[in-house]
Design a protein around this motif. Structure first.
Motif: not given
Length: 412
Positions: A58-59, A98-99, A133-136
């Protein structure tokens, strides 16, 4: 050189390309949407290497403001810092990838980084690269060691995305830091007195050629890292350090073990990591990827004054990681040798073969794709990251950094 802004110009016939030499890139460059694909109408989409660890990542992006410092580069009344926190996620379902670059950062990247790094100014969609990575996404609520990344002089934190995601997939919390005014571009959540939403670098040459500018950059970077650690401590204590008060991923604060902190950095970021290790007792281990450990020499060709970490020893584990193709290796070695010879004996040196200065960044994966697509001459690619295939170079850099932190700050 310490600044990642300027490198020696390579005289090359840009009509000659050796695309076939990087076909092996597909072995490690399968992206979130498949392997590196042909150019679309809006330009080639580049792919980052996938993480190899067992954890989904995650990020979260945080906007931090230090009201105790003024910006050293421009007339901004506070010191702002942007960070991205990558962490093992409990689940990534429903959370988008995420970009690598935001829309604003991608536009500035075309205007700044393309020039400084001799990248193609056409044929690439710099804003289309996705990360892993996956936002939030909610964080695993397991206390894990924290690693802070400082990029090279003039480089953005986004060019360290691949290694950050790799380390997070193996169980570390990884925090990538932008140093505004120094970094090529930083996209903020809003405007501020004295700057636009996207702030670009003030550097117009190698800051190491100017003693005052180089010292200001390193001093500011160390202060930024220490401020980030303060902010992470606040997050671990249950507070939200984001200056806009934006919501944070569930469980993120509970995942931070601030008793186990490491720092790694590239070029000027490597200098920052090593000296921050010396100055801040919270940091237990550090990796310096090809950063000088001396100030700008007062007389060309003569040694510069050593930073305290080189003069007095690290005291805690420090890896000096270099490449065999760095054009200023003699100057670098001159600043590393006193530290390696110090009786405190906590520093070690390793070297990546068939590599050049930016092999420690995402350019190790991106430059060969540009060459394979006929957008970058072989000589420019080799000067940037070296001749080694990304199928070799990317895992090798990952392995060295992973092994060092696994020894000194194991994630479990």
């Amino acid at each position: 050189m310490t600044s990642s802004l300027i490198r020696k110009t390579v005289g090359t016939d840009r009509r000659t390309f050796l695309a076939s030499s990087v076909l092996a890139a597909g072995l490690v460059l399968a992206g979130p949407l498949g392997t590196a694909r042909a150019r679309a109408a809006d330009g080639l989409t580049l792919r980052l290497p996938a993480p190899s660890g067992p954890h989904p990542v995650g990020a979260a992006t945080l906007y931090l403001v230090d009201h105790k410092r003024r910006d050293p580069w421009e007339a901004i009344p506070v010191r702002e810092v942007m960070i991205t926190v990558c962490y093992p996620a409990r689940t990534v379902h429903g959370h988008p990838l995420a970009p690598q670059l935001t829309e604003g950062a991608a536009k500035a990247f075309r205007d700044v980084d393309v020039v400084f790094h001799h990248l193609p100014d056409k044929g690439v969609n710099w804003g289309s690269t996705l990360t892993y990575v996956h936002t939030g996404a909610p964080a695993q609520t397991v206390r894990r060691p924290v690693l802070v990344y400082s990029p090279g002089g003039g480089d953005p934190r986004t060019m360290g995305t691949g290694l950050a995601g790799e380390l997070a997939s193996h169980g570390w919390i990884v925090v990538t830091v932008d140093h505004p005014g120094d970094a090529s571009e930083v996209d903020f959540p809003g405007t501020m007195q004295g700057r636009e939403k996207v702030r670009t670098t003030v550097f117009r040459g190698d800051p190491r050629m100017d003693a005052h500018r180089f010292d200001t950059a390193i001093t500011t970077r160390i202060a930024d890292v220490r401020f980030v650690l303060d902010s992470l401590e606040a997050l671990a204590a249950g507070r939200n350090p984001d200056a806009k008060g934006r919501a944070l991923p569930e469980g993120l604060g509970l995942a931070l073990d601030m008793r186990r902190v490491g720092v790694y950095g590239h070029s000027a970021g490597g200098t920052t990591a090593a000296e921050a290790l010396y100055e801040d007792g919270r940091i237990r281990a550090a990796v310096n990827m090809e950063g000088y450990l001396d100030h700008t020499p007062q007389t060309p060709g003569r040694p510069g004054e050593l930073f305290p970490v080189a003069r007095y020893g690290a005291g805690r584990p420090l890896l000096l990681l270099g490449s065999d193709g760095f054009t200023h290796r003699e100057e670098l070695e001159r600043s590393w040798t006193p530290l390696l010879a110090h009786p405190r004996g906590c520093a070690r040196r390793e070297r990546i073969r068939d590599a050049a200065h930016w092999v420690f960044t995402d350019y190790a994966a991106l430059a060969p794709q540009l060459q394979a697509a006929g957008l970058m001459p072989a000589a420019d690619r080799n000067a940037l990251v070296g001749a080694a295939s990304p199928a070799v170079a990317v895992p090798e850099v990952r392995r060295r950094v992973h092994s060092f932190f696994a020894r000194h700050l194991p994630p479990s």
